[in-house]
Every structure is written in structure tokens, then in C-alpha cells.
Enzyme design. Structure first.
Site, PDB file in Angstrom:
ATOM      1  CG  ASP A 292      -1.924   1.123   1.284  1.00 39.04           C
ATOM      2  OD1 ASP A 292      -2.212   1.697   0.221  1.00 39.04           O
ATOM      3  OD2 ASP A 292      -2.425   1.442   2.375  1.00 39.04           O
ATOM      4  CB  SER A 293       0.270   4.801  -0.494  1.00 39.20           C
ATOM      5  OG  SER A 293      -0.952   4.875   0.230  1.00 39.20           O
TER       6      SER A 293
ATOM      7  CB  CYS B 223      -3.486   0.482  -2.145  1.00 42.18           C
ATOM      8  SG  CYS B 223      -3.560   2.209  -2.668  1.00 42.18           S
ATOM      9  CG  ASN B 224      -9.840   0.740  -2.380  1.00 39.24           C
ATOM     10  OD1 ASN B 224      -9.544   0.778  -1.188  1.00 39.24           O
ATOM     11  ND2 ASN B 224     -10.802  -0.035  -2.829  1.00 39.24           N
ATOM     12  CB  THR B 225      -5.261   4.808  -5.259  1.00 33.97           C
ATOM     13  OG1 THR B 225      -6.235   5.610  -4.587  1.00 33.97           O
ATOM     14  CG2 THR B 225      -4.594   5.640  -6.341  1.00 33.97           C
TER      15      THR B 225
ATOM     16  CB  CYS C 177     -10.013   4.650   1.026  1.00 40.38           C
ATOM     17  SG  CYS C 177      -8.304   5.022   1.513  1.00 40.38           S
TER      18      CYS C 177
ATOM     19  CG  HIS D 130      -5.227   4.787   4.681  1.00 44.04           C
ATOM     20  ND1 HIS D 130      -4.698   4.359   3.482  1.00 44.04           N
ATOM     21  CD2 HIS D 130      -4.171   5.190   5.435  1.00 44.04           C
ATOM     22  CE1 HIS D 130      -3.382   4.502   3.507  1.00 44.04           C
ATOM     23  NE2 HIS D 130      -3.032   5.003   4.675  1.00 44.04           N
TER      24      HIS D 130
END
Length: 261
Positions: A7-8, A70-72, A177, A179
């Protein structure tokens, strides 16, 4: 067995905790690059470049599967990561749980980053899996960043703002998201109406954890026994869990279980 997650930032904690709940014996590799956050406003090409770097750092540790938690990154980089790593390492993306939310009946809200809200990607998911349900897209500016840095006041402000945009009659909220899954109960408390049925929250962590096991032919075997090791990569370098991760139950439990192992 070794499962990697990327993930980021610390959005991967919920999926990592879900994997550990299904297979406490699995070694986990958590790869992120929090210094490059946020990814949402970046161009698709930039997201792909950064996601590939984080994925390759995880792949260097020889996992049996990689979860893009991570969705993005799943939206923009999943094909590129799969092209780079499969079939050697199965890659599992994260998709908002719109289909099960819509199947429950009643109005649905999707909380997502401003970049995802209203995007062709999310609109296509609603069209293909919304099943005719009334779906409201709710942008949550600042929430992912506030969660990442354990900014309690920022989390409260972002949740309050998003709750104000959420129709009072929603029966389910999709957490779009990863997060957001770390503050799920705070979201529930903000949206739940006192005279309504209990609100249902739909996250992706459990589904992607189960899919990772299926892709490598493993079964869930939760229970007492050996505890897997935890490896944390920040910007490709081995490190400890960030202190912000320990602000959340998922982070504390991962650290405690690993120490117990």
C-alpha cells in the site's frame, strides 16, 4: 507460507490482520512508501511507477502471493504489477465491496477519496454491481491522510464532514479506501441514526485475504500454534512498524502476535 501486502501507507494493516486471522502461521511482508503519500491525486502513470517499486520490494522477499491492499493502486497499477510478477507471484487487487452492499437492499453510500469519487472506475462498479440500488458517492477529503498519520482531530473532522454528506436513510456504507477500515467503528458511529436499523459496513480486507489463500491453494487454519514472522518494508528498507500503525488495534495486534511468535 509467506503473504506480502503493499500500500502507499498503513492502509494495508486491515488486510494483514485479516490474513493473520485466517492463517496465524503465515509470514507477512508489509511493503509501503508513506513518504510518497498521497497516491490519489497523482497521475495514473505516477501511481503505477510507485506501486511497481513497492511491489518489487515485497517480491524480493519471495512471497507466495501479493495483495495490493490499496484501492488507488488496484485501479491504476494492477495490470502492470501482474504483468511484472505473475505467474511467479499471484497478485490480488482490492475492489470496493459494492456488490454485497447493494445485495443487502436499501440505499448505499460509498465513502472514497475525492479522486475516486465520481471516477469512471467507480461509476462502472456501481453500474455493473449496484443491482439497481440507490447509491450515493461520498468524497472524504483528508480522511486517508489523517488516518495515515493518526491525526485524531483530523480524523474526527473528515468523518464529520463525510457523514454530513451521507443520506440519513442509508442502510450500508462501503469503505472505498483501505485506510478507512482502520476507523470503521468511528464511521459507523457518525452515520448511524438512532431510530434506524444497525448500519452495515462493507470492507474488503476479509475478502482479499481469503482470495489470496485460494490463489495459492491454502485453507484457513485459524487457531493456536506457530505464529508467522512479520517483515516491514518502508521505501524498500526493512524497518519497524511505524508508530502511527500502533495507534490502531490492527497494528498493535500484528506487532504483539509477531513478538509472541
Amino acid at each position: 507460507m509467506k503473504i506480502a501486502l503493499m500500500d502507499s501507507g498503513i492502509g494495508l494493516l486491515a488486510a494483514a490482520a485479516a490474513v493473520r486471522g485466517l492463517r496465524p502461521d503465515a509470514d507477512l511482508v508489509l511493503s509501503s512508501a508513506p513518504e510518497t503519500m498521497p497516491w490519489g491525486p497523482r497521475t495514473p502513470e505516477d501511481v503505477t511507477e510507485r506501486a511497481l517499486a513497492v511491489a518489487e520490494a515485497a517480491a524480493a522477499h519471495g512471497p507466495d502471493a501479493l495483495i495490493i491492499a490499496c484501492n488507488t493502486a488496484s485501479v491504476h497499477a494492477l495490470p502492470a504489477v501482474r504483468a511484472r510478477l505473475e505467474p511467479r507471484i499471484p497478485v490480488i487487487g482490492t475492489v470496493p465491496a459494492i456488490k454485497p452492499a447493494a445485495a443487502g437492499g436499501g440505499p448505499v453510500a460509498i465513502w472514497a477519496t475525492p479522486a475516486t469519487t465520481g471516477s469512471p472506475y467507480q461509476q462502472a462498479l456501481i453500474r455493473d454491481f449496484g443491482g439497481g440500488a440507490q447509491v450515493t458517492e461520498v468524497p472524504c477529503p483528508g480522511l486517508a491522510d489523517a488516518v495515515q498519520w493518526a491525526d485524531e482531530e483530523g480524523i474526527d473532522r473528515a468523518i464529520e464532514a463525510a457523514a454530513a454528506l451521507t443520506p440519513r436513510d442509508v442502510r450500508a456504507v462501503v469503505l472505498g479506501c483501505t485506510h478507512y477500515e482502520l476507523v470503521a467503528e468511528r464511521i459507523r458511529a457518525a452515520v448511524q441514526q438512532p431510530d434506524a436499523d444497525p448500519l452495515v459496513l462493507h470492507s474488503s480486507a476479509g475478502a482479499v485475504a481469503a482470495q489470496a489463500l485460494r490463489r495459492i491453494g491454502e485453507d484457513a487454519q485459524a487457531g493456536p500454534g506457530a505464529r508467522g514472522r512479520l517483515t516491514v518494508l518502508l521505501g524498500g528498507r526493512e524497518d519497524a512498524l511505524p508508530k502511527e500503525a500502533l495507534a490502531y488495534a490492527e497494528g498493535r495486534d500484528l506487532q504483539a502476535l509477531s513478538h509472541a511468535g
